[in-house]
Design a protein around this motif. Structure first.
Motif, mmCIF file in Angstrom:
data_model
loop_
_atom_site.group_PDB
_atom_site.id
_atom_site.type_symbol
_atom_site.label_atom_id
_atom_site.label_comp_id
_atom_site.label_asym_id
_atom_site.label_seq_id
_atom_site.Cartn_x
_atom_site.Cartn_y
_atom_site.Cartn_z
ATOM 1 N N THR A 253 8.914 13.608 -1.755
ATOM 2 C CA THR A 253 8.534 12.580 -2.732
ATOM 3 C C THR A 253 7.138 12.829 -3.261
ATOM 4 O O THR A 253 6.876 12.699 -4.462
ATOM 5 N N LEU A 254 6.217 13.205 -2.371
ATOM 6 C CA LEU A 254 4.846 13.505 -2.788
ATOM 7 C C LEU A 254 4.829 14.648 -3.793
ATOM 8 O O LEU A 254 4.119 14.584 -4.812
ATOM 9 N N ALA A 255 5.612 15.697 -3.539
ATOM 10 C CA ALA A 255 5.674 16.832 -4.461
ATOM 11 C C ALA A 255 6.230 16.408 -5.817
ATOM 12 O O ALA A 255 5.759 16.862 -6.870
ATOM 13 N N MET A 256 7.229 15.526 -5.810
ATOM 14 C CA MET A 256 7.797 15.029 -7.060
ATOM 15 C C MET A 256 6.767 14.218 -7.843
ATOM 16 O O MET A 256 6.641 14.357 -9.072
ATOM 17 N N VAL B 96 -3.477 15.414 -3.058
ATOM 18 C CA VAL B 96 -3.243 16.856 -3.174
ATOM 19 C C VAL B 96 -3.124 17.504 -1.797
ATOM 20 O O VAL B 96 -2.688 18.662 -1.687
ATOM 21 N N ASP B 97 -3.508 16.772 -0.754
ATOM 22 C CA ASP B 97 -3.560 17.370 0.590
ATOM 23 C C ASP B 97 -2.703 16.635 1.615
ATOM 24 O O ASP B 97 -3.028 16.588 2.798
ATOM 25 N N PRO C 273 0.834 -1.211 0.000
ATOM 26 C CA PRO C 273 0.000 0.000 0.000
ATOM 27 C C PRO C 273 0.862 1.252 0.000
ATOM 28 O O PRO C 273 1.898 1.319 0.642
ATOM 29 N N SER C 274 0.401 2.263 -0.753
ATOM 30 C CA SER C 274 1.189 3.482 -0.900
ATOM 31 C C SER C 274 0.842 4.507 0.170
ATOM 32 O O SER C 274 -0.317 4.651 0.566
ATOM 33 N N LEU C 275 1.869 5.233 0.595
ATOM 34 C CA LEU C 275 1.693 6.333 1.542
ATOM 35 C C LEU C 275 1.270 7.615 0.838
ATOM 36 O O LEU C 275 0.781 8.547 1.475
ATOM 37 N N TYR C 276 1.405 7.656 -0.496
ATOM 38 C CA TYR C 276 1.260 8.915 -1.219
ATOM 39 C C TYR C 276 -0.073 9.087 -1.947
ATOM 40 O O TYR C 276 -0.374 10.189 -2.411
#
Length: 345
Positions: free
Chosen positions: A274-277, A246-247, A190-193
């Motif tokens: 990483t989320l921003a990338m 997005v949040d 499962p992804s954190l992002y």
């Protein structure tokens, strides 16, 4: 740097190194004494013990509700370009190339009791963290996947420069075909992002590559001709992530309470970077699409899980065309990956 230096094929010593290593291993093996009968018997007993342990672990999972199932992966890459550009010296560069890779693998696996469950909302932080880091399937010991696939690649690159001091015309061609030897997942959880899973995928292939370099010298000089046949083995690795939030990050317990506060802040900052990338990759605003990809879509049912990734755009790098592939805009330039995990009936 001359045009010849820029486009001449590099010679590699990898094959020689591999052959020398293989010869050394062979010689060492030939000089080693044969094991005593007792040692052979012990080895057989060890293998039998390991097999029994693997069978016992698989049975314990089945007793907990895991099911026998199947993992399938499909990979389709299509890239091509036909471009022509003028040079600063009044010459012309032309590049025509095409690459296709299609592959499929099927693998018997054990799958979790419910493929819809990602990270449970209830339970201790340790239990939820374990779920976040766990794969929804395991491959049993000794189970061999069925892999099939083909690779084709062709290129014609031509540079005409009547004002050149060395070669007024350079022509390079590549014709390549082969087979896919491995298509597998090296990680899935499962992804954190974002919503769904993230996976790491590996594809390996081997081909026969025929290359030719022809050059017409300036001022009546001697022409150049170089033909070569090789058998390269290559690998493509991808990290696929879902559509990023997005949040912020998912509400998963990714931090251990025992960590110092400063380290917790550092880990969180790295995840947010990483989320921003991933957000930039998802919008196709990054300069290139390479190993990290965003947009993996998860479709989950109790007995079936399907992950789909599709890319079509001009940011995906040419995988096999080399430096010539950066001339013009590739079209098509598509990648489609489908991962299916299903429980048996």
């Amino acid at each position: 740097m001359s045009q010849l230096k820029r486009f001449e094929l590099a010679k590699s010593g990898v094959l020689t190194s591999v052959m020398n290593t293989a010869l050394l291993v062979f010689l060492l093996a030939g000089c080693s004494p044969s094991p005593a009968p007792e040692a052979e018997n012990n080895t057989e007993n060890d293998i039998a013990t390991e097999d029994a342990g693997a069978d016992s672990y698989s049975q314990s999972l089945l007793d907990e509700g895991w099911r026998k199932g199947n993992l399938e992966i499909r990979f389709e890459l299509a890239q091509a370009a036909n471009a022509s550009e003028a040079t600063a010296n009044g010459g012309q560069i032309t590049s025509v190339w095409s690459t296709t890779i299609t592959a499929h693998t099927s693998q018997e696996v054990l799958v979790v009791p419910d493929l819809r469950v990602l990270v449970p909302d209830s339970g201790s932080d340790d239990e939820r963290r374990s779920a976040m880091e766990s794969s929804p399937y395991i491959i049993e010991e000794g189970v061999v996947p069925k892999v099939e696939g083909t690779v084709t690649n062709s290129l014609r690159f031509e540079s005409n420069d009547p004002n050149a001091n060395d070669y007024v015309r350079l022509t390079r061609t590549v014709n390549e075909s082969g087979k896919v030897t491995d298509l597998s997942l090296t990680n899935m959880h499962p992804s954190l992002y974002g919503k769904g899973h993230e996976v790491s995928l590996r594809l390996e292939y081997e081909t026969q590559r025929e290359t030719s370099l022809q050059a017409v010298a300036a001022n009546g000089g001697l022409p150049l001709s170089d033909n070569n046949t090789s058998n390269p083995q290559e690998r493509i690795e991808l990290s696929l992530f879902p559509t990023p939030n997005v949040d912020g990050l998912n509400n998963y317990p990714y931090l251990e309470e025992s960590l110092p506060e400063e380290l917790k802040a550092s880990v969180t900052r790295q995840h947010l970077d990483t989320l921003a990338m991933l957000q930039q990759l998802m919008s196709d605003a990054a300069p290139v699409q390479f190993i990290m990809r965003a947009g993996l879509v998860t479709h989950a049912e109790a007995d079936k899980l399907v992950l789909e990734y599709n890319y079509s755009g001009n940011k995906q790098i040419p995988y096999m065309a080399g430096m010539e592939g950066f001339i013009g805009t590739p079209s098509p330039n598509t990648l489609k990956i489908t991962i299916s995990l299903s429980a048996g009936k």
